[in-house]
Motif scaffolding. Structure first.
Motif, short mmCIF file in Angstrom:
data_model
loop_
_atom_site.label_atom_id
_atom_site.label_comp_id
_atom_site.label_asym_id
_atom_site.label_seq_id
_atom_site.Cartn_x
_atom_site.Cartn_y
_atom_site.Cartn_z
N GLY A 294 0.81 -1.21 0.00
CA GLY A 294 0.00 0.00 0.00
C GLY A 294 0.84 1.26 0.00
O GLY A 294 0.50 2.25 -0.66
N PHE A 295 1.96 1.22 0.74
CA PHE A 295 2.84 2.39 0.80
C PHE A 295 3.45 2.66 -0.57
O PHE A 295 3.49 3.81 -1.04
CB PHE A 295 3.94 2.16 1.84
CG PHE A 295 4.83 3.35 2.05
CD1 PHE A 295 4.46 4.38 2.89
CD2 PHE A 295 6.05 3.43 1.39
CE1 PHE A 295 5.29 5.48 3.08
CE2 PHE A 295 6.88 4.53 1.56
CZ PHE A 295 6.50 5.56 2.42
N LEU A 296 3.93 1.62 -1.24
CA LEU A 296 4.56 1.79 -2.56
C LEU A 296 3.54 2.26 -3.60
O LEU A 296 3.90 2.92 -4.59
CB LEU A 296 5.21 0.48 -3.01
CG LEU A 296 6.43 0.03 -2.19
CD1 LEU A 296 6.89 -1.34 -2.64
CD2 LEU A 296 7.56 1.05 -2.31
N ALA A 297 2.26 1.93 -3.39
CA ALA A 297 1.23 2.33 -4.35
C ALA A 297 0.81 3.78 -4.17
O ALA A 297 0.12 4.34 -5.04
CB ALA A 297 0.02 1.42 -4.22
N LEU A 298 1.20 4.41 -3.04
CA LEU A 298 0.82 5.81 -2.82
C LEU A 298 1.60 6.72 -3.75
O LEU A 298 2.81 6.53 -3.97
CB LEU A 298 1.12 6.22 -1.37
CG LEU A 298 0.21 5.69 -0.27
CD1 LEU A 298 0.76 6.11 1.09
CD2 LEU A 298 -1.22 6.20 -0.44
N PRO A 299 0.97 7.78 -4.29
CA PRO A 299 1.72 8.80 -5.02
C PRO A 299 2.77 9.43 -4.10
O PRO A 299 2.59 9.47 -2.88
CB PRO A 299 0.65 9.81 -5.42
CG PRO A 299 -0.64 9.04 -5.38
CD PRO A 299 -0.47 8.02 -4.30
N LEU A 300 3.84 9.93 -4.69
CA LEU A 300 4.95 10.47 -3.90
C LEU A 300 4.48 11.57 -2.96
O LEU A 300 4.90 11.65 -1.79
CB LEU A 300 6.06 10.99 -4.81
CG LEU A 300 7.35 11.44 -4.11
CD1 LEU A 300 7.94 10.28 -3.32
CD2 LEU A 300 8.35 11.96 -5.13
N GLU A 301 3.55 12.44 -3.47
CA GLU A 301 3.11 13.54 -2.61
C GLU A 301 2.30 13.03 -1.41
O GLU A 301 2.33 13.61 -0.32
CB GLU A 301 2.28 14.55 -3.41
CG GLU A 301 1.03 14.00 -4.07
CD GLU A 301 1.32 13.50 -5.47
OE1 GLU A 301 0.37 13.43 -6.27
OE2 GLU A 301 2.50 13.19 -5.78
N ASP A 302 1.56 11.90 -1.59
CA ASP A 302 0.80 11.34 -0.46
C ASP A 302 1.72 10.71 0.58
O ASP A 302 1.37 10.65 1.76
CB ASP A 302 -0.20 10.29 -0.97
CG ASP A 302 -1.37 10.93 -1.69
OD1 ASP A 302 -1.50 12.17 -1.63
OD2 ASP A 302 -2.16 10.19 -2.33
N ARG A 303 2.88 10.22 0.16
CA ARG A 303 3.82 9.67 1.14
C ARG A 303 4.36 10.76 2.08
O ARG A 303 4.86 10.45 3.16
CB ARG A 303 5.00 9.00 0.43
CG ARG A 303 4.61 7.82 -0.44
CD ARG A 303 5.85 7.17 -1.02
NE ARG A 303 5.53 6.29 -2.15
CZ ARG A 303 6.43 5.65 -2.86
NH1 ARG A 303 7.73 5.78 -2.57
NH2 ARG A 303 6.07 4.88 -3.88
N GLN A 304 4.25 12.04 1.64
CA GLN A 304 4.69 13.14 2.49
C GLN A 304 3.63 13.51 3.53
O GLN A 304 3.90 14.28 4.45
CB GLN A 304 4.99 14.38 1.62
CG GLN A 304 5.97 14.15 0.49
CD GLN A 304 7.32 13.70 1.01
OE1 GLN A 304 7.85 14.27 1.97
NE2 GLN A 304 7.89 12.67 0.41
#
Length: 566
Positions: free
Chosen positions: A522-532
């Motif tokens: 799930g983490f890897l599937a998040l867009p980069l901006e959502d990981r922030q």
């Protein structure tokens, strides 16, 4: 005969803090004990002033909760007009909440000597010192617009009182808990003369105990139980006999003392509450004619046939004396096939499984268990139907208000009263504001009610968010996830997962691996901006964990996610 009133009456308004009540009328408001057995709290209002009668607790099996008591929020908003708290007797469901709630109320307290002495212990333990006024038996007091006379009754604890509450709008007789015992062995007999005199003077309303209204006949006498206990102990001259009963049943403790004396035995007490009750009873000279009762550690020199033990724990309570003894946790007493245990009490509804489990444990050890179903070793402290009819005939009220019962009991007593010719009845629920008048009772409003739970040292709403979360944790368990995120959005290492109350050791490694895998995906599937965004990462991890656990167990546990950024 007129039908009883019900909650279908129209025109009921939700009462706010500022009420527009007729000061010349008399109102009754239960906040606890109507529609339930226990947790009694009743209020009367006239001339702009409130009088409280009883302030009790009930017990609950929710883990972590000691006791439950009425929510006093409504009357807390009127403490400037609360003239006093009058206690009918010393049972926990009538006085047990005083140490926890008095500081919210700040009013003087009035009680007869035994109740006052027992309450004083509780107040001292709580570290508070309210104005506690001791009223002599058959005494009376003037409290604001209320004149209150105490009338001696009989019950299973010394000094139960009916209260004759006189106001300019009429007299109410509030019974508290009672029965008619023709052979009371502790305390004064029922003052029938005083009750009849009240009836002759005219009583507007009788507010009456409903507990045993479903039971025909009469409740019986403690004198019969005493004789039976003496005879039963006599059957086992060489065996140790233990009697399990309520610590508050002072008459039963006295009956055990008589059984010990008549059979040449020494009596011992096991359980802190029994020792406290013994101390208060001796202080008030109810037990002074008995030799001192021993503590368990003082009985080692006695043979089984020389000893009679009285224990708390007749309801199967986990921390009570008999449960500890049965489980081998009492270093002074070990039970076996040469022992007899008498359950000299009734089963409180809801405790049946705990009592049966305790009795099975005792039987497994070879103990002979004798209950009130097999021998006549318990009598109720509440009035059966014939005793209620006697009270109606003595008091002859215009209105009957049944309390101290579940809805079934309250409705049944309402029907009985109408059958016996009482002109009016009303079936109250907690929060019902009832006007009492010669024209009959009327439901004029409702106030908010609720329960407070003692959680450790704090009082919290029983249906509030803390208890809701606790019930959810009990049913589904808890998962705790920690993610360490570095830089602009990579996991420093695999997430950690703790599962509490969810799985056994056998499945732990498998389910943990599945959850961590789902979180990483799930983490890897998040867009980069959502990981922030902590919020996005937390919601992803929570959903992945709950979804995985639901697929494996069919339950979605409470899940807490913590994100640490480095």
């Amino acid at each position: 005969m007129k039908p009883s009133h019900s909650r279908t009456l129209k025109g009921i308004q939700r009462l706010k803090t500022h009420m527009n009540l007729d000061k010349n009328k008399l109102y009754f408001l239960p906040l606890g004990g109507s529609g339930e057995i226990g947790m009694n709290l009743n209020l009367y209002y006239t001339q702009g002033k409130w009088l409280m009668v009883d302030l009790g607790i009930t017990f609950d099996k929710t883990p972590g909760i000691e006791v439950v008591m009425p929510d006093t929020h409504f009357i807390e908003e009127h403490t400037q007009n609360l003239v006093g708290l009058v206690l009918t007797h010393a049972h926990e469901d009538h006085i047990g909440a005083v140490p926890y709630l008095w500081q919210r109320l700040g009013c003087p307290i009035f009680a007869t000597p035994f109740t006052a002495a027992l309450l004083q212990y509780k107040l001292k333990e709580a570290g508070i010192n309210p104005p506690l006024h001791e009223i002599p038996l058959s005494g009376g007091i003037d409290i604001g617009p209320f004149t209150v006379d105490f009338v001696s009754l009989t019950h299973s604890i010394p000094e139960p009182n009916a209260l004759a509450i006189r106001t300019g709008a009429g007299t109410v007789v509030h019974t508290g808990d009672w029965k008619i015992d023709p052979e009371p062995l502790i305390g004064e007999p029922t003052d029938i003369t005083a009750l009849k005199k009240l009836g002759d003077e005219g009583v507007l309303a009788l507010v009456c105990d409903s507990t045993n209204v479903m039971v025909a006949g009469r409740s019986g006498s403690e004198g019969v139980i005493r004789k039976n206990l003496i005879d039963i102990v006599k059957r086992f001259p060489t065996k140790r006999v233990i009697v399990a009963c309520f610590a508050s049943n002072v008459a039963r403790i006295a009956s055990c003392a008589e059984a010990a004396h008549e059979n040449g035995r020494t009596m011992g007490l096991v359980g802190r509450s029994l020792h406290r009750m013994n101390e208060v009873a001796r202080k008030l000279e109810y037990f002074n004619h008995y030799p001192p009762f021993l503590d368990a550690h003082e009985t080692g020199h006695l043979s089984p046939g020389e000893l009679l033990l009285v224990c708390t724990g007749s309801q199967g309570e986990q921390r009570a004396a008999l449960q500890r003894i049965a489980m081998g946790k009492d270093r002074n007493i070990t039970l076996g096939k040469n022992d007899v245990v008498l359950f000299s009490s009734r089963q409180i509804p809801g405790n049946e499984k705990a009592i049966a489990a305790l009795q099975d444990l005792l039987r497994h050890k070879g103990v002979l268990v004798i209950t009130a179903d097999e021998e006549d070793i318990h009598v109720s402290g509440h009035p059966c139907r014939d005793e209620l009819i006697d009270m109606y005939q003595w008091i002859r009220p215009r209105i009957l208000v049944p309390v101290h019962g579940e809805d079934l009991h309250i409705k049944e007593q309402s029907d009985l009263a109408l059958e016996q010719g009482i002109p009016f009845t009303i079936c109250p629920h907690n929060g019902d504001l009832i006007c009492l008048s010669q024209e009959g009772p009327s439901l004029v409003g409702e106030v908010p009610t609720g329960r407070l739970a003692l959680d450790g040292k704090q009082l919290i709403p029983f249906d509030g968010p803390v208890m809701q979360e606790r019930h959810k944790l009990m049913s589904t368990g808890c998962a705790i996830v920690t993610l360490i995120v570095q830089g602009k959005g990579t996991l420093q290492r695999p997430p950690t997962l703790s599962l509490l109350g969810i799985t056994d050791t056998y499945h732990l490694e498998t389910i943990t691996a599945r959850c961590i895998g789902a979180i990483e995906e799930g983490f890897l599937a998040l867009p980069l901006e959502d990981r922030q965004s902590d919020a996005c990462v937390i919601e992803m991890a929570r959903s992945a964990t709950r979804r995985t656990l639901a697929a494996f167990y069919g339950k979605k546990p409470t899940t807490h996610v913590e994100v640490v950024r480095v």
